[in-house]
Design an enzyme around this catalytic site. Structure first.
Site, short mmCIF file in Angstrom:
data_model
loop_
_atom_site.label_atom_id
_atom_site.label_comp_id
_atom_site.label_asym_id
_atom_site.label_seq_id
_atom_site.Cartn_x
_atom_site.Cartn_y
_atom_site.Cartn_z
N HIS A 130 0.75 -1.26 -0.11
CA HIS A 130 0.18 0.30 0.65
C HIS A 130 0.49 0.99 -0.16
O HIS A 130 0.32 2.13 -0.57
CB HIS A 130 -0.93 0.03 1.24
N GLU A 131 2.07 1.43 1.31
CA GLU A 131 2.62 2.19 1.33
C GLU A 131 4.10 2.37 -0.20
O GLU A 131 3.91 3.71 -0.76
CB GLU A 131 3.83 2.43 2.12
N HIS A 134 1.91 4.55 -3.03
CA HIS A 134 1.47 5.83 -2.28
C HIS A 134 3.07 6.23 -3.46
O HIS A 134 2.49 7.97 -4.04
CB HIS A 134 1.34 5.98 -0.73
N GLU A 204 -6.49 7.13 -0.84
CA GLU A 204 -6.12 5.84 -0.21
C GLU A 204 -6.78 4.05 -0.49
O GLU A 204 -6.55 3.40 -0.84
CB GLU A 204 -7.38 6.12 1.59
#
EC number: 3.4.24.-
Length: 345
Positions: A130-131, A134, A204
């Site tokens: 997930h990071e 980003h 997100e």
């Protein structure tokens, strides 16, 4: 769709900033506000990552000091065709993580000791994916810019209010200037805050979906979110409470009192994110087996035996729901740590 929405929201924030500048000093004030925004954004572009990492006391680790955690990040970055980011650990009991950096070539990921101690290797992989999403989407830069502009709008709003609309008073319109000052003080910062939160929520969802694609299993991230949300708000995060402007950076809002998926939340409701990931898991059935090279018959409900290397040895299982576990029976070949060594003390 998400990129377009983010661009529109950023454009609105810039226009709002220039509008407050106009209330302060007319057309000259608007130009000054634009130049000020450029200067602040230039500083943030080069220094925001260093500032936030120092703010949280993050310490950099490598393949020797934290081999399993570092290998997870390295393998995921390679799978996403991203440069190797710097890897940090934050000494904080609250399970959480964030990414920072102005671009993929100058990026960093950070996870708390609480997260590394409480999650399994698969769940940590979901969080780190997930990071990395980003970073791939350049959300770290986007959110830095929005935070900078929002802060500048608030600062200019205060200045406009105390100026009392002086540019209008000479023309017998003091009341109009006062109203403008009130709008600048209250309405503009409030609107900027809403826009900043809207951008955060939008990104997100996109990072959740892309992160699931990177690691190959949406349920890993879904399980991690469930655990983080369940235990995160019971642990006080002093640094985050003192610096609430950084809350949007974390995978789960680190502040107390975060609730529903509303205008005032920096993150989507965790239940909504988990539901979206479960739907994605259904969509990815079959594709995972074909594209990910699964070759170990190890159920996700089993503990990751070598994950105790990370910190304290705490281990947890993933989803307990049998229907979920039965759908995902294997672990991809890249997530194997049989030969990992314990970190040096």
């Amino acid at each position: 769709m998400n990129i377009m929405r983010t661009a529109m929201l950023l454009a609105f924030m810039t226009a709002l900033f220039m509008g407050v500048g106009y209330l302060v000093g007319g057309s000259n004030g608007m130009v000054i506000a634009l130049l000020m925004a450029g200067g602040l954004n230039f500083f943030s572009y080069w220094n925001s990552d260093k500032i936030v990492l120092r703010m949280y006391g993050a310490r950099e680790v490598d393949q020797h000091s934290s081999p399993v955690y570092y290998k997870i990040v390295s393998d995921l970055a390679r799978r996403a065709s991203l440069p190797q980011p710097k890897v940090y650990i934050i000494d904080n009991a609250q399970p959480n993580a964030f990414a920072t950096g102005r671009n993929p070539q100058n990026a960093a990921v950070a996870a708390s000791t609480g997260l590394l101690n409480q999650l399994s290797a698969e769940e940590v992989a979901g969080v780190m994916a997930h990071e990395l999403a980003h970073i791939e989407h350049r959300d770290t830069l986007t959110m830095t810019l929005t935070a900078t502009i929002a802060g500048a709008i608030s600062m200019l709003g205060n200045f406009a209010f105390f100026m009392g609309g002086q540019r209008h008073s000479s023309e017998n319109s003091h009341s109009t200037g006062a109203i403008g000052g009130l709008l600048a003080l209250f309405v503009a910062p409030f609107a900027a805050m809403l826009v900043q939160m809207a951008i955060s929520r939008t990104r997100e969802y996109a990072a959740d979906r892309r992160g699931a694609e990177i690691c190959g299993n949406p349920l890993w991230l879904a399980s991690a979110l469930s655990k983080i949300a369940g235990g995160g708000h019971t642990v006080y995060n002093e640094e985050a409470e003192h610096n609430p402007a950084t809350a949007h950076m974390f995978i789960i809002n680190p502040l107390r009192g975060e609730g529903a998926d509303s205008l005032f939340s920096t993150h989507p409701a965790t239940a909504n994110r988990i539901a979206a990931l479960r739907r994605q898991a259904e969509e990815m059935k079959g594709a995972r087996v074909e594209n990910m090279g699964w070759n170990e018959k190890i159920g996700l409900h089993k503990k990751s035996s070598d994950f105790r290397d990370l910190n304290s040895g705490a281990q947890t299982s993933v989803f307990n729901e049998e229907s979920t576990v039965q759908r995902i029976k294997k672990r991809p070949s890249w997530l194997r740590y049989g030969d990992s060594k314990r970190p040096r003390s």
